[in-house]
Design a protein around this motif. Structure first.
Motif, PDB file in Angstrom:
ATOM      1  N   VAL A 446     -32.899   1.428  47.241  1.00  0.00           N
ATOM      2  CA  VAL A 446     -32.383   0.792  48.454  1.00  0.00           C
ATOM      3  C   VAL A 446     -33.245  -0.418  48.823  1.00  0.00           C
ATOM      4  O   VAL A 446     -32.731  -1.489  49.171  1.00  0.00           O
ATOM      5  N   VAL A 447     -34.562  -0.268  48.748  1.00  0.00           N
ATOM      6  CA  VAL A 447     -35.460  -1.376  49.073  1.00  0.00           C
ATOM      7  C   VAL A 447     -35.287  -2.505  48.056  1.00  0.00           C
ATOM      8  O   VAL A 447     -35.255  -3.689  48.421  1.00  0.00           O
ATOM      9  N   LYS A 448     -35.164  -2.161  46.780  1.00  0.00           N
ATOM     10  CA  LYS A 448     -34.970  -3.180  45.746  1.00  0.00           C
ATOM     11  C   LYS A 448     -33.709  -3.990  46.014  1.00  0.00           C
ATOM     12  O   LYS A 448     -33.716  -5.231  45.930  1.00  0.00           O
ATOM     13  N   ASP A 449     -32.634  -3.315  46.358  1.00  0.00           N
ATOM     14  CA  ASP A 449     -31.390  -4.024  46.621  1.00  0.00           C
ATOM     15  C   ASP A 449     -31.528  -4.968  47.811  1.00  0.00           C
ATOM     16  O   ASP A 449     -31.029  -6.103  47.780  1.00  0.00           O
ATOM     17  N   ALA A 450     -32.197  -4.498  48.866  1.00  0.00           N
ATOM     18  CA  ALA A 450     -32.363  -5.343  50.054  1.00  0.00           C
ATOM     19  C   ALA A 450     -33.226  -6.566  49.735  1.00  0.00           C
ATOM     20  O   ALA A 450     -32.907  -7.692  50.142  1.00  0.00           O
ATOM     21  N   LEU A 451     -34.321  -6.355  49.022  1.00  0.00           N
ATOM     22  CA  LEU A 451     -35.164  -7.480  48.638  1.00  0.00           C
ATOM     23  C   LEU A 451     -34.397  -8.486  47.791  1.00  0.00           C
ATOM     24  O   LEU A 451     -34.543  -9.707  47.952  1.00  0.00           O
ATOM     25  N   GLY A 452     -33.575  -7.974  46.899  1.00  0.00           N
ATOM     26  CA  GLY A 452     -32.783  -8.864  46.047  1.00  0.00           C
ATOM     27  C   GLY A 452     -31.793  -9.697  46.832  1.00  0.00           C
ATOM     28  O   GLY A 452     -31.540 -10.866  46.493  1.00  0.00           O
ATOM     29  N   ARG A 453     -31.215  -9.101  47.865  1.00  0.00           N
ATOM     30  CA  ARG A 453     -30.237  -9.848  48.657  1.00  0.00           C
ATOM     31  C   ARG A 453     -30.874 -10.968  49.469  1.00  0.00           C
ATOM     32  O   ARG A 453     -30.240 -11.989  49.729  1.00  0.00           O
TER      33      ARG A 453
END
Length: 958
Positions: A446-453
């Motif tokens: 979840v954190v990875k996806d948010a950082l990527g966005r």
């Protein structure tokens, strides 16, 4: 966040000397931290369950929303008022106005000539306000018996303000705010915020301009603006009032209805549209400033506070640069050693957030190389996401901090603010619970996806390099199109017509104050003789503790200034069994904070820990204290960081002044006569691991140690845990070293010492004198009260004159140092450059008039510093940390543990004549050294006109 009043602080006031001697290493090492290795920290779900702020809610007919939380631990109530208006609501040409108006709200209303005097007389503390993009708030924590008065006063300025606002008040507060802006601009890197806003947002975006605003806009504000701002925004339907502490809804409702019920509803504050703004392409700028090291900053706009990604980004940025074991710290500071400091965070707001990472490049490193590695570390986290343990550590530390915040009922960060902001920004006072649930549910994916966005988008990069400052902060912080704005109409600042006042209202009386609830103290000794003191408090499931040693910066010699501090700073940079990174990871995993440092007389290691994780936290603490490795590589790294910190201090005007005070007042022969804990580059550079091991063995030893604990633990639980960690620690054979606090000091003489700092819009003034008493001299409470009269606090004579009447400063403060040896009385203030000479003369005249009896304590001052102090005592010891600090002061100054409980009787027995006599004996300014840090080209004539001896020194001397 811009507040109404932040007293000018004396940075790093630690006056040092006296050489440490090498000794044989004979102390017993701590056992291997098996308890730490085997213990599992309490699960995050258990920690989250401890965070609870139950509340009741009601709304008046006029729209005022009230939240009430009951906490009976002390007879105090936090009164927290949030207005749904901030700098994002300001129109073009009036940037900085929301904050300027906040200042005006303290200038008196139709029935309250001065907002501070009645509240402080009633025992209020934390009487303040602040403004940011989304809101303006006002806070005070009052004795329960003064709640009626506080509500009367808050309602009077909400419903009965404008008749009391005059052009004179506006002009004076305008001057104060302009000096607040100058004070911020005058700091190293002080123009960065302006550059970031200009780069991230187009002209007209509500978050583009700074909350402090531009000088031109502040100058343009007029009484018509004041009236419009008040009527448009300061209505009860735009307000959340939180009452927290010794109160309940049944009691609160009739009081609130009595004082606020007749205030009419007003216009709703309009909803602002201010979305994040993605940059079309990466933007990179460079600027030079009077800074010692290159700083590289990367910023993105992020989502609003209620966005599904907000919590994930908060923890992702913490993993990146907010933890002691963050990616940036491990890679750039501890790994490649190309940075001396790093940070990253998400600054959340109602409409958007700022996602910011920065590094200070190690001197001698190619900034281009550093920037490439900086970018690589960020890109790696964005592409791969955090590891599960990294995320767990970030969450545990965040939850532990939130548990700690529950100790405060009021103020800017207490339970009242938590509830009010939840309602204001999320329409849910219990928003904190939802966030905690989201923290617990986070996964690395979840954190990875948010950082990527959000972080994979183009960023703004600002590189600030050492050099001459070429930009003018006075021209920055505004709307952004000032060059095309037509000038104000010729009649824009004509006097506004008078307003009719409402029928008079009478302030209610203040009820008797509740008894001070300072905890009793239990004492014990470990098997090796280390004394233990415990003050048990159960308001939160945490403890605060300190293990102190009779050393401090006074243990250094004049040529070794900073040695004790760097030795203490290295304690958690690696032990015989744990690396610096492993120590940082262990602290975060346990939700503990452990820090080592020095004051003038003591060296100490402090810890806050969750009660659920007490034993493994103590095991880690003992390993840090007893088994520091002082590895060559860590010593070299920390030395480089310390040298950079010294360079930073020599670029900061307040720090320059503070570093000069000890040498000028105490001289090179006294232990207090060095530059302070940061030390001298000439002392730090040659230090080796062997040197630091010897200093550790000399001063950090069980026969000079004392342990003080405050919090949710019993002595029966505490002692066995301490015995396991410290009980077998043996002292070295060498005798305990001594510090000669009776060493000679120079004969005092009044003189001005000018330290040139070009391009400074303000001068920092620091006036000080040595006193003929020590911190252990009893019976000096009248001197403490005399200091409150002259310069300590908002209502002091110096602040009311220099700030409130003249508008030459954002704040002035006097203080009495409290060391074991000879004390110092000092006054510090930053003032606008063109008033440097006038301000010095004013301070000297004001202090002299008090000391020579021309201006004795008046009835209002006497009531405030005696009865007002007595009423305010319960506020002083609300948190574990406040109680711990009080007990440590008692220890240092030879006072009994129950000293604080005697203060009502002590203050109540002090007479006016005793306060005047203390001023006469101790505050004569005729031998004060006057340190001036400012632009000599602007202040030289002013200084010379004072007719006092003048010396010129260089910042590099201190």
């Amino acid at each position: 966040m811009t507040s109404r009043f932040a007293v000018a602080s004396l940075l790093a006031l630690a006056l040092t000397a006296c050489a440490a001697q090498p000794v044989e290493t004979a102390s017993t090492p701590a056992p291997a931290p098996s308890a730490l290795a085997s213990a599992e920290p309490a699960p995050v779900e258990q920690l989250i369950s401890a965070v609870n702020i139950p509340y009741e809610r009601f709304t008046l007919d006029n729209g005022l929303t009230v939240l009430v939380h009951t906490d009976r631990k002390a007879p105090i109530v936090g009164v927290t008022t949030y207005y749904r208006v901030g700098s994002k609501h300001e129109p073009r040409g009036r940037t900085g106005f929301a904050h300027l108006f906040e200042h005006l709200m303290f200038g008196g209303s139709e029935n309250v000539p001065n907002f501070d005097i009645p509240l402080e007389a009633a025992g209020s503390t934390s009487t303040n306000g602040s403004t940011w993009y989304d809101r303006t708030n006002y806070v005070e924590t009052v004795p329960t018996g003064a709640l009626d008065l506080a509500l009367f006063m808050e309602s009077d300025r909400m419903g009965h303000l404008l008749g009391a606002v005059t052009q004179d008040k506006l002009d004076k507060q305008r001057g104060v705010v302009q000096n607040e802006k100058r004070q911020g601009d005058n700091q190293p890197y002080g123009l960065v915020e302006y550059k970031i806003g200009d780069a991230l947002f187009p002209v007209g975006h509500p978050y583009r301009h700074s909350t402090i605003g531009s000088m031109a806009d502040l100058e343009a504000a007029n009484l018509s603006d004041v009236r419009k701002w008040f009527t448009d925004n300061y209505a009860p339907n735009n307000v959340v009032l939180a009452l927290t502490g010794d109160i309940d809804a049944q009691t609160a409702r009739p009081l609130v209805e009595k004082w606020f019920g007749d205030i009419p509803r007003g216009p709703e504050v309009p909803t602002v549209t201010a979305p994040p703004v993605p940059l079309a392409a990466a933007v990179r700028e460079e600027m030079t400033d009077q800074v010692p090291v290159t700083r590289i900053i990367k910023v993105w706009t992020g989502p609003n506070i209620n966005h599904p990604d907000a919590v994930a980004l908060d923890m992702g940025m913490s993993v990146l640069g907010g933890l002691g074991s963050s990616r940036l710290d491990n890679a750039l500071v501890k790994g490649d050693e190309i940075a001396v400091s790093v940070s990253a965070y998400e600054q959340q707001h109602e409409n958007l957030s700022f996602l910011q990472a920065q590094m200070d490049v190690k001197p001698g490193v190619d900034p281009a190389l550093a920037e490439r590695r900086f970018d690589e570390v960020i890109a790696k986290l964005v592409s791969e996401g955090p590891e599960a343990d990294e995320l767990l550590r970030a969450v545990n530390l965040n939850v532990s901090n939130r548990i700690g915040a529950m100790e405060l009922v009021g103020g800017f960060s207490g339970k009242g603010a938590t509830l009010a902001e939840g309602l204001l920004y999320s329409d849910d006072p219990a928003r904190y619970k939802k966030e905690l649930g989201e923290f617990a549910a986070l996964t690395p994916a979840v954190v990875k996806d948010a950082l990527g966005r959000w972080l994979a988008r183009p960023s703004y990069t600002l590189v600030v390099k050492p050099g001459e400052r070429t930009e003018d902060g006075a021209l920055m912080g505004g709307w952004g199109d000032e060059g095309s704005v037509p000038p104000p109409a010729p009649d824009a600042k004509n006097p506004a017509p008078p307003l009719a006042k409402s029928p008079p209202r009478k302030a209610p009386p203040v009820a008797p104050v509740g008894e001070l609830t300072f905890p009793s103290v239990e004492t014990a000794k470990l098997a090796n003789g280390i004394p233990v003191r415990l003050a048990r408090r159960t308001s939160i499931p945490k403890i605060s503790m300190a293990i102190t040693f009779d050393a401090g910066t006074a243990a250094d010699g004049p040529s070794r200034a900073g040695t004790q501090a760097i030795m203490m700073g290295l304690l958690d940079e690696g032990t015989d069994t744990l690396s610096a990174i492993e120590i940082a990871e262990a602290k975060e995993r346990l939700g503990a904070q452990i820090g080592a440092g020095t004051s003038l007389d003591t060296s100490s290691v402090s810890m806050t820990a969750l009660t659920a994780n007490l034993r493994p936290s103590l095991a880690l603490l003992a390993d840090i204290v007893r088994n520091p490795a002082f590895a060559d590589s860590e010593v070299a790294r920390v030395k480089a960081q310390r040298l950079a910190a010294i360079a930073q201090a020599q670029a900061n005007p307040s720090a320059i002044a503070s570093r000069a005070l000890g040498p000028l007042v105490y001289g090179p022969a006294h232990p207090y006569g060095a530059v302070g804990g940061a030390g001298l580059a000439s002392a730090i550079s040659p230090l080796t691991s062997t040197d630091l091991e010897a200093v550790h063995e000399t001063w950090v030893r069980p026969d000079t140690a004392a342990i003080t604990v405050v919090g949710d633990v019993t002595m029966e639980q505490l002692l066995p845990a301490l015995e396991a960690s410290f009980g077998d620690w043996r002292a070295p054979a060498r005798p305990v070293p001594a510090k000669n606090l009776g060493a000679p000091t120079p004969a005092p003489k009044q003189r001005i010492v000018v330290i040139d700092r070009p391009n400074s819009p303000q001068s920092v003034l620091l006036l000080g004198r040595q006193l003929p008493v020590t911190g252990r001299t009893p019976g000096l409470e009248p001197l403490d009260l005399a200091n409150e009269v002259i310069g300590s606090g908002f209502l002091s004579r110096l602040n009311m004159d220099l700030r409130e009447d003249k508008g030459w400063t954002y704040g002035v403060r006097s203080a009495l140092t409290a060391e074991a040896g000879p004390r110092t009385f000092y006054v510090i203030t930053p003032v606008q450059s063109d008033r440097t000479g006038d301000s010095i003369r004013l301070v000297l005249d004001k202090v002299a008039a008090f000391a020579d009896g021309q201006s004795k304590v008046d009835d209002t001052e006497f009531q405030r510093v005696t009865e007002g102090n007595i009423r305010g005592l319960p506020n002083r010891f609300e948190t574990n940390g406040q109680v711990l600090n009080a007990l440590l002061q008692n220890q240092l100054r030879g006072r009994p543990d129950g000293y604080q409980r005697t203060l009502p009787q002590v203050f109540g027995s002090v007479e006016k004549a005793a306060i005047d006599a203390a001023a006469a004996r101790f505050m004569d300014p005729s031998d004060m050294v006057i340190i001036v840090v400012g632009d000599r080209s602007k202040i030289d004539d002013q200084v010379k006109a004072l007719g006092l001896p003048v010396e010129y020194r260089d910042a590099g001397e201190f």
